[in-house]
Design an enzyme around this catalytic site. Sequence first.
Site, PDB file in Angstrom:
ATOM      1  NE  ARG A 131     -10.880   4.229   2.169  1.00 19.80           N
ATOM      2  CZ  ARG A 131     -10.052   5.134   2.874  1.00 19.80           C
ATOM      3  NH1 ARG A 131     -10.497   6.523   2.682  1.00 19.80           N
ATOM      4  NH2 ARG A 131      -8.897   5.102   3.031  1.00 19.80           N
ATOM      5  CE1 TYR A 145       4.889  -1.974   4.044  1.00 25.31           C
ATOM      6  CE2 TYR A 145       5.347  -1.184   6.341  1.00 25.31           C
ATOM      7  CZ  TYR A 145       4.874  -0.863   4.940  1.00 25.31           C
ATOM      8  OH  TYR A 145       4.793   0.418   4.384  1.00 25.31           O
ATOM      9  N   PRO A 146       3.935  -5.928   9.014  1.00 23.28           N
ATOM     10  CG  PRO A 146       4.528  -7.244  10.744  1.00 23.28           C
ATOM     11  CD  PRO A 146       4.790  -6.701   9.361  1.00 23.28           C
ATOM     12  CG  MET A 147       2.770  -0.238  10.783  1.00 26.88           C
ATOM     13  SD  MET A 147       3.147   1.228   9.884  1.00 26.88           S
ATOM     14  CE  MET A 147       3.840   2.463  11.091  1.00 26.88           C
ATOM     15  CG  ASN A 148       4.250  -2.110  17.208  1.00 27.58           C
ATOM     16  OD1 ASN A 148       3.165  -2.705  16.780  1.00 27.58           O
ATOM     17  ND2 ASN A 148       5.340  -2.812  17.772  1.00 27.58           N
ATOM     18  CE  LYS A 149       1.630   5.666  13.083  1.00 29.64           C
ATOM     19  NZ  LYS A 149       0.177   6.163  13.064  1.00 29.64           N
ATOM     20  CG  HIS A 172       0.577   8.810   6.820  1.00 28.04           C
ATOM     21  ND1 HIS A 172       1.744   7.834   6.584  1.00 28.04           N
ATOM     22  CD2 HIS A 172      -0.613   8.111   6.577  1.00 28.04           C
ATOM     23  CE1 HIS A 172       1.046   6.634   6.332  1.00 28.04           C
ATOM     24  NE2 HIS A 172      -0.104   6.749   6.022  1.00 28.04           N
ATOM     25  CD  GLN A 185      -3.281   3.282   3.357  1.00 28.04           C
ATOM     26  OE1 GLN A 185      -2.606   3.009   3.898  1.00 28.04           O
ATOM     27  NE2 GLN A 185      -4.269   4.156   3.903  1.00 28.04           N
ATOM     28  CB  SER A 223       7.117   6.852   8.680  1.00 24.27           C
ATOM     29  OG  SER A 223       6.109   6.419   8.083  1.00 24.27           O
TER      30      SER A 223
HETATM   31  O1  76R Z   1      -7.464   6.533   5.076  1.00 24.36           O
HETATM   32  C1  76R Z   1      -7.357   7.615   4.227  1.00 24.36           C
HETATM   33  O2  76R Z   1      -6.781   7.661   3.110  1.00 24.36           O
HETATM   34  C2  76R Z   1      -6.907   8.882   4.977  1.00 24.36           C
HETATM   35  C3  76R Z   1      -5.451   9.015   5.271  1.00 24.36           C
HETATM   36  C4  76R Z   1      -4.783   8.048   5.782  1.00 24.36           C
HETATM   37  C5  76R Z   1      -4.653   7.417   7.156  1.00 24.36           C
HETATM   38  C6  76R Z   1      -5.699   7.860   8.075  1.00 24.36           C
HETATM   39  C7  76R Z   1      -3.811   7.356   5.216  1.00 24.36           C
HETATM   40  C8  76R Z   1      -3.342   7.231   3.837  1.00 24.36           C
HETATM   41  N1  76R Z   1      -3.128   6.423   5.807  1.00 24.36           N
HETATM   42  C9  76R Z   1      -3.831   6.484   6.987  1.00 24.36           C
HETATM   43  C10 76R Z   1      -3.641   5.924   8.513  1.00 24.36           C
HETATM   44 MN1  76R Z   1      -1.634   5.320   5.489  1.00 24.36          MN
HETATM   45  N2  76R Z   1       0.209   3.995   5.081  1.00 24.36           N
HETATM   46  C11 76R Z   1       0.734   3.371   6.155  1.00 24.36           C
HETATM   47  C12 76R Z   1       1.932   2.963   5.551  1.00 24.36           C
HETATM   48  O3  76R Z   1       5.760   2.345   5.850  1.00 24.36           O
HETATM   49  C13 76R Z   1       5.246   3.543   6.413  1.00 24.36           C
HETATM   50  O4  76R Z   1       5.978   4.452   6.636  1.00 24.36           O
HETATM   51  C14 76R Z   1       3.749   3.439   7.098  1.00 24.36           C
HETATM   52  C15 76R Z   1       3.079   1.967   6.258  1.00 24.36           C
HETATM   53  C16 76R Z   1       2.010   3.123   4.136  1.00 24.36           C
HETATM   54  C17 76R Z   1       3.037   2.877   3.035  1.00 24.36           C
HETATM   55  C18 76R Z   1       0.721   4.006   4.067  1.00 24.36           C
HETATM   56  C19 76R Z   1       0.226   4.147   2.736  1.00 24.36           C
HETATM   57  N3  76R Z   1      -1.656   4.630   7.360  1.00 24.36           N
HETATM   58  C20 76R Z   1      -2.488   4.762   8.624  1.00 24.36           C
HETATM   59  C21 76R Z   1      -2.081   4.235   9.612  1.00 24.36           C
HETATM   60  C22 76R Z   1      -2.872   4.047  11.069  1.00 24.36           C
HETATM   61  C23 76R Z   1      -2.491   5.121  11.959  1.00 24.36           C
HETATM   62  C24 76R Z   1      -3.153   5.423  13.077  1.00 24.36           C
HETATM   63  O5  76R Z   1      -4.383   5.225  13.130  1.00 24.36           O
HETATM   64  O6  76R Z   1      -2.355   5.850  14.168  1.00 24.36           O
HETATM   65  C25 76R Z   1      -0.936   3.347   9.544  1.00 24.36           C
HETATM   66  C26 76R Z   1      -0.505   2.586  10.376  1.00 24.36           C
HETATM   67  C27 76R Z   1      -0.692   3.545   8.230  1.00 24.36           C
HETATM   68  C28 76R Z   1       0.629   3.167   7.609  1.00 24.36           C
HETATM   69  N4  76R Z   1      -1.467   5.825   3.701  1.00 24.36           N
HETATM   70  C29 76R Z   1      -2.423   6.547   3.030  1.00 24.36           C
HETATM   71  C30 76R Z   1      -0.754   5.408   2.489  1.00 24.36           C
HETATM   72  C31 76R Z   1      -1.225   5.700   1.436  1.00 24.36           C
HETATM   73  C32 76R Z   1      -0.664   5.323   0.046  1.00 24.36           C
HETATM   74  C33 76R Z   1      -2.401   6.661   1.753  1.00 24.36           C
HETATM   75  C34 76R Z   1      -3.040   7.501   0.576  1.00 24.36           C
HETATM   76  C35 76R Z   1      -4.512   6.366   0.402  1.00 24.36           C
HETATM   77  C36 76R Z   1      -5.283   7.224  -0.441  1.00 24.36           C
HETATM   78  O7  76R Z   1      -5.513   8.537  -0.484  1.00 24.36           O
HETATM   79  O8  76R Z   1      -5.765   6.456  -1.113  1.00 24.36           O
END
Ligand code: 76R
Length: 249
Positions: A131, A145-149, A172, A185, A223
């Site tokens: 991964r 797309y880029p993003m912030n928290k 999430h 993703q 989000s």
């Molecule tokens: O890594 C993992 O699969 C564990 C769960 C997971 C984490 C930790 C996860 C799953 N994400 C994680 C972290 Mn995500 N993700 C986004 C977006 O548009 C939006 O509202 C947000 C943009 C999408 C579309 C998305 C999709 N994710 C993060 C982080 C880091 C956060 C931090 O560290 O504070 C961001 C910024 C972020 C944003 N997320 C998933 C997905 C999808 C499809 C999954 C499931 C992946 C899978 O199970 O294979």
Amino acid sequence: MNEAAMTLEGWYALHDFRTINWPAWKAADEEVRAFALDELNAFLEEWDALEAALKGSTAVYTIVGQKADFVFMLLRETLEELNAIENAFNKTTFAQFTTKAYSYVSIVELSNYLAGSSDEDPMQNPHVIARLKPALPKSKHICFYPMNKKRDLSDNWYMLSMDERKTMMRSHGMIGRGYAGKVKQIITGSVGFDDWEWGVTLFSDDALQFKKLVYEMRFDEVSARFGEFGPFYVGNLLDQASFTDLMKV
Ligand code: 76R
């Protein structure tokens, strides 16, 4: 207490968005265009060979709309390699027919929000390595797309406890999992590297799934309350043949 999430980092990422200068391309001699296309194809072949040797991965997509015409998403071991590629590419004749549209520098990142407690060194786990150093899928579509928290006084992600963040990230992740097999993703961290905190790159064979997924996540607390989003780029897969086709005038 410092409750920063622990992160694991993999390959460095450069998203290099370019616009094609069509008037210049159309005005160029046939031989110049052929030479430029040979150069482009040499890069694409080199990148394929590097991917086969597991030393990086590259995704090449058109971009729909006026923000750019195509993107190279490059994953490599070091920032030096990314820099060398962009400089080498910029010196080509082909690059003379492009202008910069946008770029994003980041690194593939996994966080420990959902990791179970275990003494195992994650860097010895082949699933984790796969991964962190992923072969980018050759899906039909890309969405970046880029993003912030958010760090507002009332909604400041960075002031929440680890437990609060974990609970939200679990929700999430559950939504994300509903798109397993449909959307892939790649999260890249960019704090210290670029203007936003993360790059979100999604791949799918069905572009509509990007809309469904991003929309569904908008209602999810992490989000809805904390997500701030930059420009969205969406496009279609390119390979040597379709890139050559795109450049036909
Ligand atoms: O890594 C993992 O699969 C564990 C769960 C997971 C984490 C930790 C996860 C799953 N994400 C994680 C972290 Mn995500 N993700 C986004 C977006 O548009 C939006 O509202 C947000 C943009 C999408 C579309 C998305 C999709 N994710 C993060 C982080 C880091 C956060 C931090 O560290 O504070 C961001 C910024 C972020 C944003 N997320 C998933 C997905 C999808 C499809 C999954 C499931 C992946 C899978 O199970 O294979």
